[in-house]
Design an enzyme around this catalytic site. Structure first.
Site, PDB file in Angstrom:
ATOM      1  N   TYR A   1       0.787  -3.970   5.083  1.00  0.00           N
ATOM      2  CA  TYR A   1       0.413  -2.903   5.478  1.00  0.00           C
ATOM      3  C   TYR A   1       1.692  -2.190   6.769  1.00  0.00           C
ATOM      4  O   TYR A   1       2.841  -3.000   7.039  1.00  0.00           O
ATOM      5  CB  TYR A   1      -0.346  -2.555   7.198  1.00  0.00           C
ATOM      6  CG  TYR A   1       0.140  -1.086   7.945  1.00  0.00           C
ATOM      7  CD1 TYR A   1      -1.213  -0.268   7.293  1.00  0.00           C
ATOM      8  CD2 TYR A   1       0.243  -0.976   8.834  1.00  0.00           C
ATOM      9  CE1 TYR A   1      -1.318   1.018   7.758  1.00  0.00           C
ATOM     10  CE2 TYR A   1       0.530   0.577   9.330  1.00  0.00           C
ATOM     11  CZ  TYR A   1      -0.306   1.093   8.636  1.00  0.00           C
ATOM     12  OH  TYR A   1       0.155   2.804   8.798  1.00  0.00           O
TER      13      TYR A   1
ATOM     14  N   GLU B   1       2.280   5.646   5.281  1.00  0.00           N
ATOM     15  CA  GLU B   1       2.022   4.750   5.118  1.00  0.00           C
ATOM     16  C   GLU B   1       1.372   4.350   4.204  1.00  0.00           C
ATOM     17  O   GLU B   1       0.524   4.704   3.154  1.00  0.00           O
ATOM     18  CB  GLU B   1       0.883   5.312   6.185  1.00  0.00           C
ATOM     19  CG  GLU B   1      -0.464   3.776   6.437  1.00  0.00           C
ATOM     20  CD  GLU B   1      -1.940   4.912   7.026  1.00  0.00           C
ATOM     21  OE1 GLU B   1      -2.673   4.117   7.784  1.00  0.00           O
ATOM     22  OE2 GLU B   1      -2.284   6.375   6.625  1.00  0.00           O
TER      23      GLU B   1
END
Length: 454
Positions: free
Chosen positions: A153, A241
């Site tokens: 991530y 993101e």
């Protein structure tokens, strides 16, 4: 540096979750969401990323079955993923009115791509997030399918606490990162970036190392991180993101799934991106409201809610329901409202489906029958708290709208705040049949009662 900041990073991620959970849950692909009415298709978003040097899957866009076949052949990929392009989540489990199940398909045969595209393009795809009749698919994305050997991530966002951009990363990607922040905060890494100096090579390398990239992949990941930061700055993003930020068995670092939020105040600098806005799937009345900087959301009831602020809008809808009524919509004026906006708001709320000459957007209703119900307003409740908003401006707009539009439904008005005495004087001297309310509870009861009398 990362471990002591893990608690802070968790807070940042929880805040990130609140801002992005709804859209992330619905869209399993790259998406850009600067504001509610800016909509870009997945292929548009991926092109923006690719144009800035970020590695994404190779893809082509097709608007016919023949084009899809040619695209699949040009890819020369071991496996191909075909994705219907609509602005709704749950495409993989959706159903077409052609009988085809699923808006996302994997295949190794280009001819199969053609056959699938024939059952997608021009047909309606229904998912949990579309209207009952579904949304017409006009384009498909034909992309190479890549295996993912490891998922991480990575995000860059503006953090008020740090007065600038912050990188947040975790070696645990492809999962709900907010849960990781709660259950394993030691796996969350945070690094502040000096917006004047920019990201440093050692910062990008350290983050790549924290994410678990090894050997040549570490430098490759660091390069992608720097390109993502440059993208972040260049397009005036408030958040980038990437989840998962992964590696393939062939040794390639790829941004498989990303979401990018813009600063909509920078629209004047990002004209090309904002010009890509795809409003074709919006309800016509929402597009009409957006022209006047109004936010409209249609519901199933018959009492229109005319408010300023999303929080007040939800509270107004709730209290109408608690008093036995049903909200027809909520129309949010926002903060910097002008008299002309108030007039246009009333025009939208009182639009008569039988009078297309009066409201040019109504002709589209015949293609979206769900709009008929939303436009059957039997009463209007105006609930304004004038902090930034001048109540007198609202009152002038209301009286003008009532007089020129010949309002035929009961109107209940509750005003509070800046210049409210002047606003009340304007309404009382207008000679119009306007019902005043003392507070929100009183306003809701009067609005519900006015419908019950009919």
């Amino acid at each position: 540096m990362a471990a002591p900041l893990a608690g802070q990073a968790g807070a940042v991620l929880r805040d990130l979750a609140l801002r992005s959970a709804r859209l992330r849950a619905g869209f399993p692909a790259v998406q850009l969401t600067p504001r509610r009415w800016l909509n870009l298709q997945e292929y548009q978003s991926k092109k923006i990323m690719a144009d800035h040097g970020v590695t994404v899957q190779r893809f082509f866009v097709a608007d016919s079955a023949n084009d899809a076949l040619e695209a699949a052949q040009r890819l020369k990929a071991k496996e191909i993923v075909l994705k219907a392009q609509i602005l709704a989540g749950g495409r993989g489990k959706g159903i077409f009115n052609s009988g085809l199940k699923g808006g996302v398909h994997l295949t190794k045969d280009p001819k199969t791509v053609e056959q699938l595209a024939k059952q997608m393009i021009g047909y309606n795809l229904s998912t949990k997030q579309t209207p009952k009749d579904g949304v017409t698919v006009k384009k498909v994305m034909v992309a190479e399918a890549l295996d993912i050997s490891r998922e991480t991530y990575f995000a860059i966002l503006m953090d008020r606490a740090c007065n600038g951009p912050v990188m947040v990363g975790s070696p645990q990607g492809g999962v709900d990162i907010e849960e990781v922040a709660v259950t394993s905060p030691e796996l969350i890494f945070k690094e502040e970036i000096d917006i004047f100096e920019g990201i440093k090579d050692h910062q990008a390398l350290q983050m790549a190392n924290n994410l678990g990239f090894q050997g040549p992949l570490q430098q490759q990941a660091a390069d992608q991180i720097k390109k993502l930061y440059n993208l972040f700055l260049k397009i005036d993003a408030t958040q980038v993101e990437v989840n998962p930020f992964g590696e393939t068995p062939e040794g390639q670092v790829v941004c498989f799934d990303a979401k990018i939020n813009f600063d909509d105040n920078a629209e004047f600098r990002q004209k090309e991106i904002f010009a890509m806005d795809d409003k074709s799937e919006n309800e016509p009345i929402e597009n009409e409201a957006a022209k006047y900087d109004l936010k409209y959301i249609g519901l199933d009831g018959n009492i229109a809610c005319f408010v300023n602020g999303a929080g007040l809008a939800m509270a107004t809808c709730d209290i109408i329901s608690l008093n036995g009524g049903k909200p027809a919509n909520f129309l949010d004026l926002g903060g910097g409202v002008k008299e002309a906006q108030v007039y246009q708001a009333f025009k939208l709320l009182t639009a008569d489906p039988k009078s297309p000459a009066k409201n040019h957007f109504i002709f589209e209703i015949k293609y979206k029958p769900s709009l008929w119900k939303a436009l059957k307003v039997e009463a209007i409740l105006v609930n304004i708290f004038g902090g930034i908003v001048n109540c007198a401006i609202i009152a002038n707009g209301i009286t003008k709208a009532c007089q020129e539009l010949e309002l035929k439904v009961p109107l209940v008005v509750r005003l509070e705040g800046t210049n409210v005495q002047e606003a009340q004087r304007i309404l009382s001297e207008s000679g119009l049949p306007i019902t005043s309310a003392n507070d929100l509870e009183d306003a809701a009861k009067k609005a519900v009662a006015s419908v019950a009398k009919k």
